[in-house]
Structures are given as structure tokens and as C-alpha cells.
Scaffold this motif. Structure first.
Motif, short mmCIF file in Angstrom:
data_model
loop_
_atom_site.label_atom_id
_atom_site.label_comp_id
_atom_site.label_asym_id
_atom_site.label_seq_id
_atom_site.Cartn_x
_atom_site.Cartn_y
_atom_site.Cartn_z
N ALA A 25 28.40 14.17 6.11
CA ALA A 25 29.86 14.32 6.14
C ALA A 25 30.44 14.00 7.52
N GLY A 26 29.61 14.07 8.56
CA GLY A 26 30.10 13.81 9.91
C GLY A 26 30.14 15.08 10.74
N CYS A 27 29.51 15.03 11.93
CA CYS A 27 29.51 16.20 12.81
C CYS A 27 29.30 15.71 14.25
N ARG A 28 29.19 16.67 15.19
CA ARG A 28 29.04 16.31 16.59
C ARG A 28 27.76 15.53 16.83
N THR A 29 26.63 15.99 16.22
CA THR A 29 25.33 15.36 16.46
C THR A 29 25.31 13.90 16.03
N CYS A 30 25.93 13.58 14.89
CA CYS A 30 25.92 12.19 14.39
C CYS A 30 27.18 11.44 14.83
N ARG A 31 27.89 12.00 15.78
CA ARG A 31 29.14 11.41 16.27
C ARG A 31 30.07 11.06 15.11
N SER A 53 20.20 9.60 7.33
CA SER A 53 21.40 10.43 7.14
C SER A 53 21.26 11.71 7.94
N CYS A 54 22.38 12.18 8.49
CA CYS A 54 22.39 13.36 9.38
C CYS A 54 22.06 14.61 8.58
N GLY A 55 21.07 15.38 9.10
CA GLY A 55 20.65 16.58 8.38
C GLY A 55 21.52 17.78 8.69
ZN LIG Z 1 26.13 14.89 11.21
#
Ligand SMILES: [Zn+2]
Length: 331
Positions: A261-267, A254-256
Motif C-alpha cells: 500500500a505504500g509506507c516510509r520503508t518502501c518510500r 513487494s513491501c512486507g
Molecule cells: Zn511499504
């Protein structure tokens, strides 16, 4: 010239010199090239006078040296008593280096697996087709076997394309149970860009024991991700294909940055891809003479650059290889 008067005058000037500069002045005045004594010596006509003047010169030279030694001793005593060094004052900062981000990450990965009782190993980087592909059940048509994908020395020897040959070595060296992680450099003919470099580092784990299941693999990767990235991380699997595992899965963590929730790093997916994994293919066991009915196991692998990139939020892995201190000192 009155030698006696000259000697008295010169000796008192030398003895009265209060500093190295004053002493040098006196030396030049009474012994220098233009001094009265030097001119008298140049004009000497008889042996007697020459001996007298030379004796005078020697006496004055000795007096200058003696006075110089006295002044130096006095100066040393003065600095020892007056210029007391305050050792409690802060000193000049020395520029201290630190470990490269790849080395830092590598050691954290090693620690995570040592904590689980895994053996850490780093095997040879020049490999044979047999160990790099054949024994790992790569199909004859697998694209990694191509000279366009892999650095070959000749038809048989190559730069290893993954750390997986260590799986074979570990299984050949001793009977299961085997719990090992292999860490080191691998080579592929990739074009250089922000996420690819022809040299990179991989870590690859192998566990072989009786009754190993997919749940053991997931638990191990969860422990690893939480050790490296923090206690709140979650792990999920997506099915995939790798030659030497069946079934094969790509683990995501999961993106830290956005917490899922979703962001640029995790596309904007909430998840980050973390290499490959799966249950050891029965053909791999057969290739090393183990009974697939008796033994089971899992394997997983990931790039250290990938882990470092996520840990340090590194935008471009080229920076890890260029050795630019303006970049490296930040991590
Ligand atoms: Zn993320």
C-alpha cells in the motif's frame, strides 16, 4: 616449668577444640611465639632439657595436625549429608551468544538455494582484472574499472567488486547444466553512510541450461523472496543495464511492512529494490567457450546487508559492522 603438666593441659585443649578456630587458638596458646613452651625453649641451658622440650613441641605439633585433619573430615561429611544440592532449582543463566545477523541471513539464503538444488560456493576475494571485469564483458570505459571505484593492489590485481567472477569459474570448471550461488565479501571504494560500506556481502546466482527463459528467472526469484520474506510476497521487474546480462532487470519485492500500500520503508511505492538480474549475455558464454546458440541462462545478485536490513528492519548498515553488542543482541 612442669613439662608433664603442660603436655596434659595442651593435649586436652587440642583434643577438645571443636572447630578450626578453636584449634588455632589452642595452637597459639601452647606453641605460639609467646607460649610458655617457646619461652622455655629460648631459655634452655642444658642438652637434656632441650631434648625434652623439643620432644614436647613435636608431640603437640603432631596433635594439632591430627586434630585439624579430624575436623576437616568431619566438616566434609557434614556438608555431604546436610548441604544437599537441589538439582531441580534453576541455575544462574549463562550469557549465550548467537550468530551475527549477517551470518543468520547468509545461512537462510544458502538454505533457500540448496533447496532448489543449487551448488553454494565462495571464491577468492583477491581477483584479477581479467576475471573481475574482462571475462564478464565490462566495457573498457566502465566506471567500476577506475582506481577511484575499486581497490587495486597493482594494475592487474584488485579486491573483487562483486561475486560475479564465480560465474566464470563455475562455467570453466564443468559443463552445463550449472546451478550455483556464490556468497561472500566484496569491496568497493564507497563512502561510509547508512546504506553504504566499503566491505559488504553479496550473493549471486547463475543458472545455465538449455531453453532457460525469463520466466525461469522470475520463478526462481519469487521462490527465493517468499522463502526469505514470507509466502505473500510478489516480485516485479524493471528494465536496467548490467554488463554481463542482456536483457538486464532490477527485481523488486513487494513491501512486507505495508503489504504494497505504500509506507516510509518502501518510500510509498509498495516495492523494495532487491539487487540486479538478467539473462546471461552471449559474450559471457563466448568468453568461456560455450555456444550461445545452445546454452541459455540467467544470473541475479543482491547484497546480504540489503536482505538483512529488510528482514530485521535495520535502519543503518554501519551497525552491522561496528560490533556493538547492545545492537547485535537485538537481532
Ligand atoms: Zn511499504
Amino acid at each position: 616449668m612442669d613439662a608433664k603438666a603442660l603436655e596434659t593441659e595442651a593435649q586436652s585443649a587440642i583434643a577438645g577444640a571443636a572447630s578450626p578456630d578453636e584449634l588455632e587458638e589452642a595452637r597459639v596458646r601452647y606453641l605460639g611465639r609467646k607460649s610458655e613452651l617457646a619461652q622455655a625453649l629460648r631459655g634452655v641451658r642444658d642438652r637434656e632439657a632441650g631434648m625434652t622440650l623439643n620432644a614436647l613441641r613435636a608431640a603437640l605439633e603432631g596433635a594439632v595436625e591430627a586434630r585439624r585433619a579430624e575436623l576437616e573430615r568431619a566438616e566434609l561429611e557434614r556438608t555431604l549429608t546436610e548441604d544437599v544440592v537441589d538439582v531441580t532449582l534453576p541455575g544462574d543463566a549463562l550469557p549465550l551468544g548467537h550468530l551475527h545477523p549477517i551470518t543468520q541471513t547468509r545461512r537462510e539464503i544458502e538454505d533457500a538455494f540448496l533447496g532448489l538444488g543449487y551448488e553454494v560456493r565462495d571464491d577468492r576475494e583477491v581477483e584479477t582484472v581479467e576475471f573481475n571485469f574482462d571475462k564478464l564483458a565490462f566495457d573498457p570505459w566502465h566506471p567500476a574499472r577506475s582506481h577511484r571505484a575499486t581497490f587495486f593492489f597493482d594494475d592487474n590485481r584488485l579486491l573483487r567488486t562483486e561475486t560475479s567472477p564465480s560465474q566464470i569459474f563455475a562455467l570453466q570448471e564443468h559443463e552445463p547444466p550449472v546451478y550455483m550461488v556464490s556468497i561472500g565479501r566484496v569491496y568497493r571504494r564507497d563512502d561510509i553512510d547508512a546504506t553504504h560500506y566499503p566491505i559488504f556481502h553479496q550473493f549471486e546466482g547463475l543458472a545455465v541450461d538449455r531453453n532457460i527463459t525469463l520466466a525461469d528467472l522470475k520463478g526462481t526469484l519469487l521462490h527465493f523472496m517468499r522463502t526469505i520474506f514470507g509466502p505473500d510476497r510478489r516480485v516485479r521487474f524493471r528494465t536496467h543495464y548490467f554488463p554481463f546480462t542482456e536483457p538486464s532487470m532490477e527485481p523488486d519485492v513487494s513491501c512486507g511492512i505495508c503489504g504494497g500500500a505504500g509506507c516510509r520503508t518502501c518510500r510509498h511505492s509498495g516495492w523494495l529494490e532487491m539487487g540486479g538480474s538478467g539473462m546471461v549475455d552471449p559474450r559471457v558464454f563466448e568468453n568461456v567457450g560455450l555456444d550461445p546458440e545452445e546454452w541459455s541462462g540467467f544470473a541475479f545478485g543482491c547484497g546480504i546487508e540489503r536482505v538483512a536490513q529488510l528482514k530485521f528492519d535495520f535502519p543503518d548498515i554501519r551497525a552491522l559492522w561496528e560490533g556493538d553488542l547492545r545492537v547485535l543482541t537485538q537481532f
